[in-house]
Design an enzyme around this catalytic site. Sequence first.
Site, PDB file in Angstrom:
ATOM      1  N   GLU A  80      16.203  34.176 -20.612  1.00  0.00           N
ATOM      2  CA  GLU A  80      15.024  35.042 -20.387  1.00  0.00           C
ATOM      3  C   GLU A  80      15.429  36.520 -20.407  1.00  0.00           C
ATOM      4  OE1 GLU A  80      13.891  32.810 -16.894  1.00  0.00           O
ATOM      5  OE2 GLU A  80      12.017  32.200 -17.847  1.00  0.00           O
ATOM      6  N   GLU A 138      16.104  24.349 -17.219  1.00  0.00           N
ATOM      7  CA  GLU A 138      15.306  24.252 -15.986  1.00  0.00           C
ATOM      8  C   GLU A 138      14.711  22.868 -15.790  1.00  0.00           C
ATOM      9  OE1 GLU A 138      15.445  26.885 -17.915  1.00  0.00           O
ATOM     10  OE2 GLU A 138      15.052  28.738 -16.808  1.00  0.00           O
ATOM     11  N   GLY A 148      17.538  31.684 -16.892  1.00  0.00           N
ATOM     12  CA  GLY A 148      17.276  33.107 -16.631  1.00  0.00           C
ATOM     13  C   GLY A 148      18.126  34.015 -17.514  1.00  0.00           C
TER      14      GLY A 148
HETATM   15  N1  DAK Z   1      24.330  28.700 -10.818  1.00  0.00           N
HETATM   16  C1  DAK Z   1      25.407  28.635  -9.979  1.00  0.00           C
HETATM   17  N2  DAK Z   1      26.669  28.337 -10.389  1.00  0.00           N
HETATM   18  C2  DAK Z   1      26.840  28.087 -11.706  1.00  0.00           C
HETATM   19  C3  DAK Z   1      25.774  28.119 -12.641  1.00  0.00           C
HETATM   20  C4  DAK Z   1      24.466  28.441 -12.130  1.00  0.00           C
HETATM   21  N3  DAK Z   1      23.404  28.555 -12.944  1.00  0.00           N
HETATM   22  N4  DAK Z   1      26.248  27.807 -13.857  1.00  0.00           N
HETATM   23  C5  DAK Z   1      27.581  27.614 -13.709  1.00  0.00           C
HETATM   24  N5  DAK Z   1      27.946  27.766 -12.413  1.00  0.00           N
HETATM   25  C6  DAK Z   1      29.280  27.644 -11.842  1.00  0.00           C
HETATM   26  C7  DAK Z   1      29.714  26.197 -11.747  1.00  0.00           C
HETATM   27  O1  DAK Z   1      29.203  25.585 -10.574  1.00  0.00           O
HETATM   28  C8  DAK Z   1      31.236  26.347 -11.724  1.00  0.00           C
HETATM   29  O2  DAK Z   1      31.620  26.742 -10.409  1.00  0.00           O
HETATM   30  P1  DAK Z   1      32.943  26.107  -9.701  1.00  0.00           P
HETATM   31  O3  DAK Z   1      32.729  24.634  -9.714  1.00  0.00           O
HETATM   32  O4  DAK Z   1      34.086  26.538 -10.600  1.00  0.00           O
HETATM   33  O5  DAK Z   1      32.972  26.755  -8.344  1.00  0.00           O
HETATM   34  C9  DAK Z   1      31.486  27.516 -12.649  1.00  0.00           C
HETATM   35  O6  DAK Z   1      30.252  28.222 -12.718  1.00  0.00           O
HETATM   36  C10 DAK Z   1      31.891  27.092 -14.052  1.00  0.00           C
HETATM   37  O7  DAK Z   1      30.910  26.182 -14.515  1.00  0.00           O
HETATM   38  P2  DAK Z   1      31.282  24.699 -15.076  1.00  0.00           P
HETATM   39  O8  DAK Z   1      32.536  24.195 -14.469  1.00  0.00           O
HETATM   40  O9  DAK Z   1      30.054  23.876 -14.925  1.00  0.00           O
HETATM   41  O10 DAK Z   1      31.562  25.042 -16.604  1.00  0.00           O
HETATM   42  P3  DAK Z   1      31.351  24.068 -17.867  1.00  0.00           P
HETATM   43  O11 DAK Z   1      31.926  24.801 -19.026  1.00  0.00           O
HETATM   44  O12 DAK Z   1      31.847  22.690 -17.583  1.00  0.00           O
HETATM   45  O13 DAK Z   1      29.759  23.958 -18.045  1.00  0.00           O
HETATM   46  C11 DAK Z   1      27.508  24.866 -18.208  1.00  0.00           C
HETATM   47  C12 DAK Z   1      29.031  25.110 -18.396  1.00  0.00           C
HETATM   48  C13 DAK Z   1      26.792  26.184 -18.483  1.00  0.00           C
HETATM   49  C14 DAK Z   1      27.035  23.815 -19.222  1.00  0.00           C
HETATM   50  C15 DAK Z   1      27.257  24.351 -16.773  1.00  0.00           C
HETATM   51  O14 DAK Z   1      27.914  25.219 -15.853  1.00  0.00           O
HETATM   52  C16 DAK Z   1      25.779  24.321 -16.426  1.00  0.00           C
HETATM   53  O15 DAK Z   1      25.071  23.381 -16.804  1.00  0.00           O
HETATM   54  N6  DAK Z   1      25.326  25.312 -15.636  1.00  0.00           N
HETATM   55  C17 DAK Z   1      23.982  25.327 -15.094  1.00  0.00           C
HETATM   56  C18 DAK Z   1      22.946  25.712 -16.115  1.00  0.00           C
HETATM   57  C19 DAK Z   1      21.563  25.811 -15.462  1.00  0.00           C
HETATM   58  O16 DAK Z   1      20.996  24.781 -15.116  1.00  0.00           O
HETATM   59  N7  DAK Z   1      21.138  27.066 -15.215  1.00  0.00           N
HETATM   60  C20 DAK Z   1      20.050  27.358 -14.298  1.00  0.00           C
HETATM   61  C21 DAK Z   1      18.658  27.196 -14.914  1.00  0.00           C
HETATM   62  S1  DAK Z   1      17.375  27.666 -13.787  1.00  0.00           S
HETATM   63  C22 DAK Z   1      14.109  34.481 -11.423  1.00  0.00           C
HETATM   64  C23 DAK Z   1      14.538  34.692 -12.736  1.00  0.00           C
HETATM   65  C24 DAK Z   1      15.045  33.612 -13.477  1.00  0.00           C
HETATM   66  C25 DAK Z   1      15.130  32.344 -12.916  1.00  0.00           C
HETATM   67  C26 DAK Z   1      14.722  32.124 -11.629  1.00  0.00           C
HETATM   68  C27 DAK Z   1      14.205  33.180 -10.868  1.00  0.00           C
HETATM   69  N8  DAK Z   1      13.590  35.546 -10.644  1.00  0.00           N
HETATM   70  C28 DAK Z   1      13.480  36.916 -11.204  1.00  0.00           C
HETATM   71  C29 DAK Z   1      13.156  35.372  -9.302  1.00  0.00           C
HETATM   72  C30 DAK Z   1      15.750  31.299 -13.764  1.00  0.00           C
HETATM   73  C31 DAK Z   1      16.064  30.031 -13.380  1.00  0.00           C
HETATM   74  C32 DAK Z   1      17.148  29.318 -14.103  1.00  0.00           C
HETATM   75  O17 DAK Z   1      17.888  29.881 -14.870  1.00  0.00           O
END
Ligand code: DAK
Length: 259
Positions: free
Chosen positions: A113, A133, A110
């Site tokens: 996006e 995603e 997001g």
């Molecule tokens: N959501 C929640 N928490 C998150 C997060 C996320 N997307 N990304 C990072 N964090 C949190 C981690 O859980 C961690 O929290 P603590 O453990 O410290 O409490 C903190 O941020 C630091 O992250 P990391 O420890 O993981 O940091 P690293 O440097 O090791 O890794 C990373 C960074 C970006 C590679 C990793 O954090 C990661 O893979 N994050 C998730 C990426 C991801 O899968 N994103 C979500 C994709 S789904 C909508 C609009 C848009 C969307 C949906 C609806 N509407 C308008 C309704 C979009 C959907 C998506 O984006």
Amino acid sequence: MDKQYQYIETEVKDSIGIIRLNRPKVLNAINRQMVTEIVTAYEYFDKSDKVKVLMITGNGRAFAAGADIDEMTNDDAISLEILNQFVEWDRILTIKKPIIGAVHGYVLGGGFELALTCDLLFAADNTKFGFPEVNLGVMPGAGGTQILTRIIGKTRALEWLFTGEMMDVQEAKQSGIVNRIVPEQLLLEETEKFAKVIASKPPLSIRLIKDAAKKALDYSLYEGMQYERKNFYLLFASEDQKEGMKAFQEKRPPNFTGK
Ligand code: DAK
């Protein structure tokens, strides 16, 4: 104005309306309240006489690591359909003033996006873009498959969408996603400098140029050219057209008023 916001900060500086995503502990993960706040701030700045250009950036070490997974984890299809928050998100596409993104660190899901809804994108040299995603068992839902594909083409877009891998900033620039790569410490300064250049131009021209350019994504060439022409005619109803051409003839700088 800032008091009404929990997850963003806003500021007006030299005619630039600046939004800073502000959940740095979770890499600015975008929750629902943050979506509402971003859209509200964009619409406020779009109407404000004090603002000519909008800018969006993120506090901390990332622009945004996507939507808030903790919030999404318990969603189901029906609750999402009833909530229908994408309608709110789509209002970003109706903003008339130019939006410049100043992104750094992670620009994922997001967050990517949101960056793709910007008209211009300045990126720090440490920026990584991606659509993770697919690794969560879902897919982009806020324009990722549509806007990225229109900008970089289906073949290249599908590589990123299928694998969820991150693209570095050089590749993003070569693909046409990023306008300028800037050293991280200069990101805001350089983006603001560029925003000021746009802010110095006649606002009605900028408004109607953005309006016409967006049509290139939806219209046939013929329809787009007809649309462009109407906007061209419309600018001859403005005082800034008279001023711009008169200033040229009088060999002096123009004094644009936005009328
Ligand atoms: N959501 C929640 N928490 C998150 C997060 C996320 N997307 N990304 C990072 N964090 C949190 C981690 O859980 C961690 O929290 P603590 O453990 O410290 O409490 C903190 O941020 C630091 O992250 P990391 O420890 O993981 O940091 P690293 O440097 O090791 O890794 C990373 C960074 C970006 C590679 C990793 O954090 C990661 O893979 N994050 C998730 C990426 C991801 O899968 N994103 C979500 C994709 S789904 C909508 C609009 C848009 C969307 C949906 C609806 N509407 C308008 C309704 C979009 C959907 C998506 O984006």
